[in-house]
Design a protein around this motif. Structure first.
Motif, PDB file in Angstrom:
ATOM      1  N   PHE A  51      64.796   1.472  23.449  1.00 27.33           N
ATOM      2  CA  PHE A  51      63.354   1.259  23.531  1.00 27.33           C
ATOM      3  C   PHE A  51      62.698   2.408  22.772  1.00 27.33           C
ATOM      4  O   PHE A  51      63.126   3.563  22.890  1.00 27.33           O
ATOM      5  N   GLU A  52      61.649   2.096  22.032  1.00 29.57           N
ATOM      6  CA  GLU A  52      60.957   3.117  21.248  1.00 29.57           C
ATOM      7  C   GLU A  52      59.454   3.032  21.486  1.00 29.57           C
ATOM      8  O   GLU A  52      58.881   1.933  21.509  1.00 29.57           O
ATOM      9  N   ALA A  53      58.818   4.181  21.673  1.00 31.87           N
ATOM     10  CA  ALA A  53      57.362   4.203  21.786  1.00 31.87           C
ATOM     11  C   ALA A  53      56.769   3.804  20.440  1.00 31.87           C
ATOM     12  O   ALA A  53      57.067   4.411  19.416  1.00 31.87           O
ATOM     13  N   SER A  54      55.948   2.767  20.440  1.00 24.71           N
ATOM     14  CA  SER A  54      55.373   2.261  19.195  1.00 24.71           C
ATOM     15  C   SER A  54      54.221   3.145  18.720  1.00 24.71           C
ATOM     16  O   SER A  54      53.617   3.889  19.499  1.00 24.71           O
ATOM     17  N   GLU A  55      53.916   3.036  17.434  1.00 22.42           N
ATOM     18  CA  GLU A  55      52.743   3.726  16.892  1.00 22.42           C
ATOM     19  C   GLU A  55      51.461   3.081  17.402  1.00 22.42           C
ATOM     20  O   GLU A  55      50.399   3.703  17.403  1.00 22.42           O
ATOM     21  N   ASN A  56      51.571   1.826  17.832  1.00 22.50           N
ATOM     22  CA  ASN A  56      50.424   1.137  18.419  1.00 22.50           C
ATOM     23  C   ASN A  56      50.252   1.583  19.869  1.00 22.50           C
ATOM     24  O   ASN A  56      51.215   1.610  20.636  1.00 22.50           O
ATOM     25  N   ALA A  57      49.046   1.923  20.238  1.00 15.90           N
ATOM     26  CA  ALA A  57      48.776   2.462  21.573  1.00 15.90           C
ATOM     27  C   ALA A  57      49.235   1.509  22.667  1.00 15.90           C
ATOM     28  O   ALA A  57      49.023   0.296  22.586  1.00 15.90           O
ATOM     29  N   ARG A  58      49.876   2.084  23.694  1.00 22.11           N
ATOM     30  CA  ARG A  58      50.335   1.351  24.880  1.00 22.11           C
ATOM     31  C   ARG A  58      51.306   0.222  24.540  1.00 22.11           C
ATOM     32  O   ARG A  58      51.370  -0.787  25.226  1.00 22.11           O
ATOM     33  N   LYS A  59      52.069   0.401  23.461  1.00 22.91           N
ATOM     34  CA  LYS A  59      53.064  -0.590  23.069  1.00 22.91           C
ATOM     35  C   LYS A  59      54.448   0.052  23.000  1.00 22.91           C
ATOM     36  O   LYS A  59      54.583   1.242  22.703  1.00 22.91           O
ATOM     37  N   VAL A  60      55.466  -0.754  23.290  1.00 20.50           N
ATOM     38  CA  VAL A  60      56.857  -0.306  23.227  1.00 20.50           C
ATOM     39  C   VAL A  60      57.641  -1.300  22.382  1.00 20.50           C
ATOM     40  O   VAL A  60      57.406  -2.511  22.445  1.00 20.50           O
ATOM     41  N   ILE A  61      58.571  -0.792  21.596  1.00 26.21           N
ATOM     42  CA  ILE A  61      59.457  -1.638  20.794  1.00 26.21           C
ATOM     43  C   ILE A  61      60.819  -1.707  21.473  1.00 26.21           C
ATOM     44  O   ILE A  61      61.399  -0.676  21.820  1.00 26.21           O
TER      45      ILE A  61
END
Length: 241
Positions: free
Chosen positions: A163-173
């Motif tokens: 799981f990766e913290a996305s550059e988009n706020a409050r989103k996870v990849i």
């Protein structure tokens, strides 16, 4: 546990349906399904399920004397509980086609003209809902459930790489072996939810321990199945070696 919700604007019909339903629940589903709310007001139903996230089984009349009809209510319910079970109980068989245009995915469409048949069909619907919910619980134990819009996708834990913290706020990849999804969430919440199966090797990455192939301390990297590489911080990476 599942909860049943009834929306029927005729008080007499609602009372009769409640009585039949209560008998069925006591006889066959006493520890598995309970009656959540019975009302003639669709807003009461919506308020109830916003306050209680227990998976619902909804028996809905179509022609409600309210601001929305039963099919529109079903559409609103589906937004709140994407996995719920919806059954229409009505005299308006000619309106069944509308359930497709509203994309409510009804389990059944029961016509009220035969009381004995209605009770039999209700019992069968409850049984089907119970079996389907049990199958889902088994699936949850083997899969990570990702909610994307109104859809829920099941991703096997064994297939998840990280799981990766996305550059988009409050989103996870979520990166899996053969797929990738971006969804609303926080990495710290996922870390807490999944426990020791996954490890926070970097402030922005949570890796699946089972899919770690190599820990490259010199380059501060974690190599995962398929040669996928994740960054690793010096401090957090110590838990992997």
């Amino acid at each position: 546990m599942l909860k049943v919700y009834i929306c029927e604007d005729s008080k007499d019909q609602r009372t009769r349906f409640e009585s039949d339903l209560t008998d069925i629940l006591k006889e066959e589903f006493s520890d598995m399904i309970s009656l959540g709310l019975s009302s003639g007001n669709p807003d009461d139903i919506l308020d109830a399920i916003r306050a209680d996230n227990t998976l619902g089984i909804f028996f809905l009349d179509i022609d409600l004397s309210a601001r929305i009809n039963g099919i529109q209510l079903a559409s609103e319910i589906r937004k709140i509980q994407p996995r719920c079970y919806i059954i229409f109980v009505t005299t308006h068989s000619e309106m069944s086609y509308m359930t497709f245009s509203y994309k409510v995915e009804a389990m059944d469409f029961i016509i009220k003209d035969n009381a004995a048949d209605v009770k039999h069909r209700v019992r069968q619907c409850l049984l089907n809902c119970y079996h389907l919910s049990n199958h889902f619980v088994e699936s949850v134990n083997k899969n990570y459930m990702v909610k994307i819009g109104s859809c829920v996708k099941a991703v096997p834990y064994d297939d998840i790489l990280f799981f990766e913290a996305s550059e988009n706020a409050r989103k996870v990849i979520l990166k899996a072996k053969n797929s990738q999804f971006e969804f609303t969430g926080k990495l710290k919440d996922i870390e807490r939810e999944l426990g020791d199966k996954f490890y926070r090797c970097h402030r922005s990455f949570l890796v699946n321990r089972e899919n770690v192939i190599n820990v490259d301390k010199e380059n501060s990297e974690v190599v995962l199945d398929g040669g996928i590489v994740c960054p690793m911080s010096v401090r957090l990476g110590k838990g992997l070696y």
